[in-house]
Design a protein around this motif. Sequence first.
Motif, PDB file in Angstrom:
ATOM      1  N   LEU A 118       8.326   4.474  -0.137  1.00 14.22           N
ATOM      2  CA  LEU A 118       7.195   4.018  -0.943  1.00 14.22           C
ATOM      3  C   LEU A 118       6.901   4.997  -2.079  1.00 14.22           C
ATOM      4  O   LEU A 118       6.535   4.580  -3.191  1.00 14.22           O
ATOM      5  N   ALA A 119       7.055   6.290  -1.812  1.00 14.73           N
ATOM      6  CA  ALA A 119       6.854   7.292  -2.867  1.00 14.73           C
ATOM      7  C   ALA A 119       7.931   7.146  -3.943  1.00 14.73           C
ATOM      8  O   ALA A 119       7.643   7.254  -5.147  1.00 14.73           O
ATOM      9  N   ASP A 120       9.169   6.904  -3.529  1.00 18.63           N
ATOM     10  CA  ASP A 120      10.267   6.713  -4.495  1.00 18.63           C
ATOM     11  C   ASP A 120      10.018   5.469  -5.353  1.00 18.63           C
ATOM     12  O   ASP A 120      10.266   5.490  -6.571  1.00 18.63           O
ATOM     13  N   LEU A 121       9.533   4.410  -4.720  1.00 21.64           N
ATOM     14  CA  LEU A 121       9.223   3.186  -5.463  1.00 21.64           C
ATOM     15  C   LEU A 121       8.181   3.466  -6.534  1.00 21.64           C
ATOM     16  O   LEU A 121       8.333   3.035  -7.692  1.00 21.64           O
ATOM     17  N   PRO A 180      -9.036   6.124   7.740  1.00 27.94           N
ATOM     18  CA  PRO A 180      -8.963   6.994   6.559  1.00 27.94           C
ATOM     19  C   PRO A 180      -7.706   6.731   5.736  1.00 27.94           C
ATOM     20  O   PRO A 180      -6.667   6.324   6.264  1.00 27.94           O
ATOM     21  N   LEU A 181      -7.802   6.969   4.441  1.00 27.63           N
ATOM     22  CA  LEU A 181      -6.658   6.855   3.545  1.00 27.63           C
ATOM     23  C   LEU A 181      -5.947   8.210   3.531  1.00 27.63           C
ATOM     24  O   LEU A 181      -6.328   9.127   2.807  1.00 27.63           O
ATOM     25  N   ASP A 182      -4.918   8.342   4.345  1.00 26.87           N
ATOM     26  CA  ASP A 182      -4.240   9.631   4.454  1.00 26.87           C
ATOM     27  C   ASP A 182      -2.749   9.538   4.137  1.00 26.87           C
ATOM     28  O   ASP A 182      -1.954  10.375   4.555  1.00 26.87           O
ATOM     29  N   GLY A 183      -2.357   8.504   3.401  1.00 30.28           N
ATOM     30  CA  GLY A 183      -0.958   8.364   3.006  1.00 30.28           C
ATOM     31  C   GLY A 183      -0.680   6.964   2.519  1.00 30.28           C
ATOM     32  O   GLY A 183      -1.592   6.154   2.362  1.00 30.28           O
ATOM     33  N   ARG A 184       0.594   6.683   2.266  1.00 32.28           N
ATOM     34  CA  ARG A 184       0.977   5.335   1.839  1.00 32.28           C
ATOM     35  C   ARG A 184       1.210   4.403   3.019  1.00 32.28           C
ATOM     36  O   ARG A 184       1.304   3.201   2.842  1.00 32.28           O
ATOM     37  N   VAL A 185       1.353   4.970   4.224  1.00 35.53           N
ATOM     38  CA  VAL A 185       1.506   4.183   5.448  1.00 35.53           C
ATOM     39  C   VAL A 185       0.332   4.515   6.370  1.00 35.53           C
ATOM     40  O   VAL A 185       0.210   5.652   6.838  1.00 35.53           O
ATOM     41  N   ILE A 186      -0.534   3.541   6.597  1.00 31.14           N
ATOM     42  CA  ILE A 186      -1.693   3.719   7.479  1.00 31.14           C
ATOM     43  C   ILE A 186      -1.391   2.951   8.768  1.00 31.14           C
ATOM     44  O   ILE A 186      -1.588   1.739   8.841  1.00 31.14           O
ATOM     45  N   ASP A 187      -0.890   3.647   9.763  1.00 33.17           N
ATOM     46  CA  ASP A 187      -0.431   2.991  10.992  1.00 33.17           C
ATOM     47  C   ASP A 187      -1.489   3.104  12.085  1.00 33.17           C
ATOM     48  O   ASP A 187      -1.289   3.767  13.103  1.00 33.17           O
ATOM     49  N   GLU A 188      -2.624   2.450  11.856  1.00 34.75           N
ATOM     50  CA  GLU A 188      -3.717   2.528  12.826  1.00 34.75           C
ATOM     51  C   GLU A 188      -3.338   1.906  14.164  1.00 34.75           C
ATOM     52  O   GLU A 188      -3.810   2.324  15.217  1.00 34.75           O
ATOM     53  N   ALA A 189      -2.465   0.875  14.144  1.00 36.68           N
ATOM     54  CA  ALA A 189      -2.059   0.194  15.376  1.00 36.68           C
ATOM     55  C   ALA A 189      -0.927   0.922  16.100  1.00 36.68           C
ATOM     56  O   ALA A 189      -0.501   0.491  17.172  1.00 36.68           O
TER      57      ALA A 189
END
Length: 419
Positions: free
Chosen positions: A49-52, A25-34
């Motif tokens: 990433l939000a600041d960028l 799922p797309l639940d943020g700017r960091v998708i850490d499935e692993a």
Amino acid sequence: MRRFLAILALLCAFVAPAAALDFPPLDGRVIDEAHLLDAAKKSALETKLADLEAKTSLQFMVVTLASARGMTVDDYGLELRKHWGQDPNGKRVALIVSPQSGRSVIQFDRPLSDTLPDSVTDAIFQQALNPRINSGDFSGAVTLASEAIIRVLSGETLPDMRLPAPPPQRMAQNDITVPATAEFPALSGRVVDAAGVLDAATRESLRAKLAALEARSGIQVVVATVKSLNGNAVEDYANRLFRRWQLGQKGKNNGVLLLHAPTERKIRIEVGYGLEGTLTDAATKYIIANSITPRFKANDFSGGMIRGVDDILKALSGDEEFKQRIATPAHNPLSNMPPFVFILVAIVLFIVIRAIVSASAPAKRGGRSGSRSSSSDWFASSSGGSSSSWSSSSSSSSSSDSFSGGGGDSGGGGSSGDY
């Protein structure tokens, strides 16, 4: 036959989107499935990433994959963002890391090609990501590579991250071998029979021929058999093995890999950049279909390898008799078939494939979000040689062949086959 294959490919391309893939799922700017990042590092990276995005309007996502679902990481990354509805808008970048596949990729919108040229993505892979991955520091690798990309997207100069000493396979010494890993065998000579399907006489004969070729031309040809492709497509595995072993001379990229995976019954001839005009796709396809496959089908693996290598050497030397063989296509019994037969067969296949897909995945058919934008609008660092494969070092075995790669590269030229 070509018309039939074209119609079939078109129908399969139309039906394929209905088959449901498994996406995180797309639940943020960091998708850490692993699960490579702890909560604190993930939160800190989300903030950066939000600041960028607030400062530059550029959208940068970091994705770690537990699995590429049987696809290459590059292709799965494209499908993943299409599933999320992230059509190319000129402002998107994604760092995708797949420990299970042993591969990372930086993908970005076409307008960002000048911001993220090959030289920059190469530096990020080689200086930030790979050294830490190789040492087992996955969390540090993802964090440092992400921070480097953020600096570049912010308009800063990429700092010197101190490239580590060259690994053994890049050293200009003939007594160095590339160590084995869980996925790849060691580069222990010009013939690496990890699957144990070649007899001793064949190995020695091939070694002598390939050593003589390199002595007179500088071209490095390696014959390899592997126990398993570890779930990879033969094209992806061969390309990554070629790059790990770095076959061919650096700058000339004049290496060739003849790979046989008996467990999967797959064959691949992978060709370095510098030889793609000499050992063409047509030549490699011919060699596999006519010199190797018939012998492998008869379980004559030694005979198939010998004949395959002999024809590779003929192609590389510009042998006229070999050129004539390629130029004379075998008779195709389907070539005279009326066009309406192809259309009829295509329609039947379409109906059958559609029925199978409908029966296998009815619940997920409406679950794909976003438009179907062409993946050609996305640039992947792999297309320019900036993709990265890694592996952990283990003990190295010595070899009487005393052979190492010379720093060459491959862009995926060559052909594949099965038997």
